[in-house]
Design an enzyme around this catalytic site. Sequence first.
Site: not given
Ligand code: BJW
Length: 245
Positions: A107, A109, A125
């Site tokens: 995920q 970027v 992403h």
């Molecule tokens: C460690 C550590 C160490 C710390 N070792 N671990 C179904 C249900 C509900 C909502 C939706 C659904 N389907 C779609 C949605 C909507 C939405 C969504 O999911 N919303 C939820 C938040 C509720 N999804 C979307 O909009 C997606 N598109 C989509 O579904 O299109 C179809 C559609 C379109 C229109 C309408 C309907 C459907 C697109 C999602 C895009 C996400 N974009 C981002 C930003 C990217 C650009 C940028 O960089 O700014 O992507 S958001 C952000 O979150 C980024 C990440 O890739 C993503 C995930 O985050 P990640 O990687 O999990 O990081 P963190 O910070 O959350 O977690 C870090 C973890 O690491 C923690 O657990 C720590 O404990 C751990 N950690 N140190 C190992 N050393």
Amino acid sequence: MQTKASGISSELRSRFASARSVLVLTGAGVSAESGVPTFRGGGHTTLWKGMPFNVLSLSRMIESDLAAVWEWFNYRRGVLQTLKPNPAHQAIANWRRRFEEFCLVTQNVDGLHHAAGSVDVIELHGNVWRGRCLQCGSRYDLRALGTREGVPSCPECGGSLRPDVVLFGEMLPLGAFEQAAAKAENCDLCFVVGTSALVYPAASLPEIASTSGAYMVEVNPERTPLSDLCHEVLCGPAGEILPLL
Ligand code: BJW
Ligand code: ZN
């Protein structure tokens, strides 16, 4: 089962030795030890100039304030260009040669998996180092294009470029999720590394792997909504745990 970083179970060692098809899903936590800030964690979301990332990462920001989006991503690229892959990225890059089938889905970027030597990475992403034309869809390596102030223009058609990343409410790159889902359905060992598993559809990939009978392993210092469906939760930093395998 929840295990501390020091202990890799004999069950996992044996699964790792005999796995045919392995899928790894990574999130921001895999880059944390390189110095990349995560999005969520510690009870807060990343802020930039007082605006949380989930405001700047909304698709409507492209229409309402593209210049602010570029400012944010220029700032982030500035931070990223000083950072290097860590032992977690390197361990995953080495795994490719160990298994008959190996698929890395991220995920992130930040491009750090590529920098560590991983190939064929499915970037759900997008990538912060690429720009995409809003008018003709051409993609550009921003390092080759050079960074400028304000909104860059497309060398082909003069349209405005945007960062080639997927913001909330936007579709994932064509075919990327489908390709990853097919790999998830067929893997026998699945690692979920450094993701809060809150963002969909990425978070559904481990659910698909689990339903298809894969042995599920989470690597994260904190529990996530996926922890309960994992056979093993390796609780600690990815850069310390993954090289132990
Ligand atoms: C460690 C550590 C160490 C710390 N070792 N671990 C179904 C249900 C509900 C909502 C939706 C659904 N389907 C779609 C949605 C909507 C939405 C969504 O999911 N919303 C939820 C938040 C509720 N999804 C979307 O909009 C997606 N598109 C989509 O579904 O299109 C179809 C559609 C379109 C229109 C309408 C309907 C459907 C697109 C999602 C895009 C996400 N974009 C981002 C930003 C990217 C650009 C940028 O960089 O700014 O992507 S958001 C952000 O979150 C980024 C990440 O890739 C993503 C995930 O985050 P990640 O990687 O999990 O990081 P963190 O910070 O959350 O977690 C870090 C973890 O690491 C923690 O657990 C720590 O404990 C751990 N950690 N140190 C190992 N050393
Ligand atoms: Zn163009």
